[in-house]
Design a protein around this motif. Structure first.
Motif, PDB file in Angstrom:
ATOM      1  N   ARG A   1      27.937  43.166  39.076  1.00  0.00           N
ATOM      2  CA  ARG A   1      28.431  41.821  38.763  1.00  0.00           C
ATOM      3  C   ARG A   1      29.771  41.538  39.438  1.00  0.00           C
ATOM      4  O   ARG A   1      30.051  40.402  39.834  1.00  0.00           O
ATOM      5  CB  ARG A   1      28.598  41.652  37.250  1.00  0.00           C
ATOM      6  CG  ARG A   1      27.310  41.487  36.484  1.00  0.00           C
ATOM      7  CD  ARG A   1      27.574  40.887  35.098  1.00  0.00           C
ATOM      8  NE  ARG A   1      28.570  41.627  34.339  1.00  0.00           N
ATOM      9  CZ  ARG A   1      28.278  42.590  33.479  1.00  0.00           C
ATOM     10  NH1 ARG A   1      27.016  42.968  33.279  1.00  0.00           N
ATOM     11  NH2 ARG A   1      29.244  43.213  32.804  1.00  0.00           N
ATOM     12  N   GLY A   2      30.592  42.563  39.564  1.00  0.00           N
ATOM     13  CA  GLY A   2      31.934  42.353  40.085  1.00  0.00           C
ATOM     14  C   GLY A   2      32.072  42.477  41.582  1.00  0.00           C
ATOM     15  O   GLY A   2      33.177  42.278  42.119  1.00  0.00           O
ATOM     16  N   ASN A   3      30.987  42.796  42.287  1.00  0.00           N
ATOM     17  CA  ASN A   3      31.074  43.006  43.724  1.00  0.00           C
ATOM     18  C   ASN A   3      30.594  41.770  44.471  1.00  0.00           C
ATOM     19  O   ASN A   3      29.481  41.290  44.249  1.00  0.00           O
ATOM     20  CB  ASN A   3      30.257  44.236  44.136  1.00  0.00           C
ATOM     21  CG  ASN A   3      30.564  44.664  45.566  1.00  0.00           C
ATOM     22  OD1 ASN A   3      29.879  44.302  46.497  1.00  0.00           O
ATOM     23  ND2 ASN A   3      31.606  45.472  45.715  1.00  0.00           N
ATOM     24  N   ALA A   4      31.424  41.268  45.367  1.00  0.00           N
ATOM     25  CA  ALA A   4      31.112  40.020  46.062  1.00  0.00           C
ATOM     26  C   ALA A   4      29.896  40.143  46.974  1.00  0.00           C
ATOM     27  O   ALA A   4      29.268  39.127  47.302  1.00  0.00           O
ATOM     28  CB  ALA A   4      32.324  39.566  46.867  1.00  0.00           C
ATOM     29  N   PHE A   5      29.568  41.361  47.383  1.00  0.00           N
ATOM     30  CA  PHE A   5      28.451  41.566  48.307  1.00  0.00           C
ATOM     31  C   PHE A   5      27.463  42.577  47.727  1.00  0.00           C
ATOM     32  O   PHE A   5      26.987  43.473  48.426  1.00  0.00           O
ATOM     33  CB  PHE A   5      28.970  42.038  49.669  1.00  0.00           C
ATOM     34  CG  PHE A   5      29.891  41.053  50.320  1.00  0.00           C
ATOM     35  CD1 PHE A   5      29.385  39.942  50.960  1.00  0.00           C
ATOM     36  CD2 PHE A   5      31.269  41.235  50.275  1.00  0.00           C
ATOM     37  CE1 PHE A   5      30.231  39.018  51.570  1.00  0.00           C
ATOM     38  CE2 PHE A   5      32.123  40.326  50.874  1.00  0.00           C
ATOM     39  CZ  PHE A   5      31.600  39.211  51.525  1.00  0.00           C
TER      40      PHE A   5
END
Length: 225
Positions: free
Chosen positions: A73-77
């Motif tokens: 959820r917290g990773n942009a990619f």
């Protein structure tokens, strides 16, 4: 371009990871473990920040699946990332984003999990998990890890040749019990196996030398008495 195995030794409580890739220095970017906490493999289009972040989450009490979900959820990619996570209880969780490269697959059981991308075939992770699961549990964790990594290679490994390999094992101290790396080689898994054979008989002595030099065995070099 990577296949890996993460595991927990039920007998000792050690955590470890073995990994191989066609890219150089794979273990420096993909292998993360912390004594008493767990282990994380961060691979595919690798974000090495996810390893320490996942370990911090589990040290604060997150279970493996919760840790994985927070990381994704917290990773942009996140669609580029592939993860394998194991918590202190041996529970595992895996993730392969929609843009994981090539033929990719994961496999897991209690105390062991595997993930791979750009594989020769989808059976590679299961072959590694099965090899570890079937191995003698009284063997050192490092031995079981390198055997499972070889099983992955024998099952097909990557679609192309691998060039680097590494193994990380943590025990009770804040530093690794084993941190072995082959960063560029024509047969990195064979070379890693050789490094393990060299290191394993003496690795516990180096822990003793740190904790209590008075009871440490001799180094066996000139001038050491």
């Amino acid at each position: 371009m990577t296949f890996s195995l993460i595991a927990r030794c039920v007998r000792t409580g050690q955590f470890g990871i073995a990994v191989s890739s066609s890219s150089p220095a794979v273990a420096s970017r993909c292998a993360f473990a912390r004594a008493g906490v767990g282990v994380v493999a961060s691979q595919n289009v690798t974000d090495p920040r996810l390893g320490p972040l996942g370990l911090d989450l589990m040290e604060r009490g997150a279970a493996a699946a919760e840790c994985r979900d927070i990381l994704v959820r917290g990773n942009a990619f996140a669609e580029f990332r592939q993860l394998a996570v194991m918590d202190r209880h041996g529970a595992a969780a895996v993730w392969s984003g929609a843009r994981t490269l090539g033929c990719h697959a994961t496999a897991m059981r209690q105390n062991v999990a595997s993930a791979g991308n750009l594989l020769a075939n989808e059976t590679v992770p299961e072959a590694m998990v099965e090899n570890f699961h079937a191995s003698d549990p009284t063997l050192p964790l490092g031995e079981r890890l390198v055997r499972a990594l070889r099983a992955g290679l024998e099952a097909g490994g990557e679609a192309g040749a691998v060039r680097s390999a590494g193994m990380l094992v943590v025990d009770r101290q804040s530093w690794p019990l084993a941190d072995l790396r082959v960063d560029w080689d024509d047969a990195p898994i064979a070379s890693l196996t050789g490094l393990w054979a060299l290191w394993q008989p003496q690795m516990d002595d180096y822990v003793t030398r740190c904790l209590n030099p008075l009871s440490a065995p001799s180094y066996g070099v000139p001038g050491d008495e």
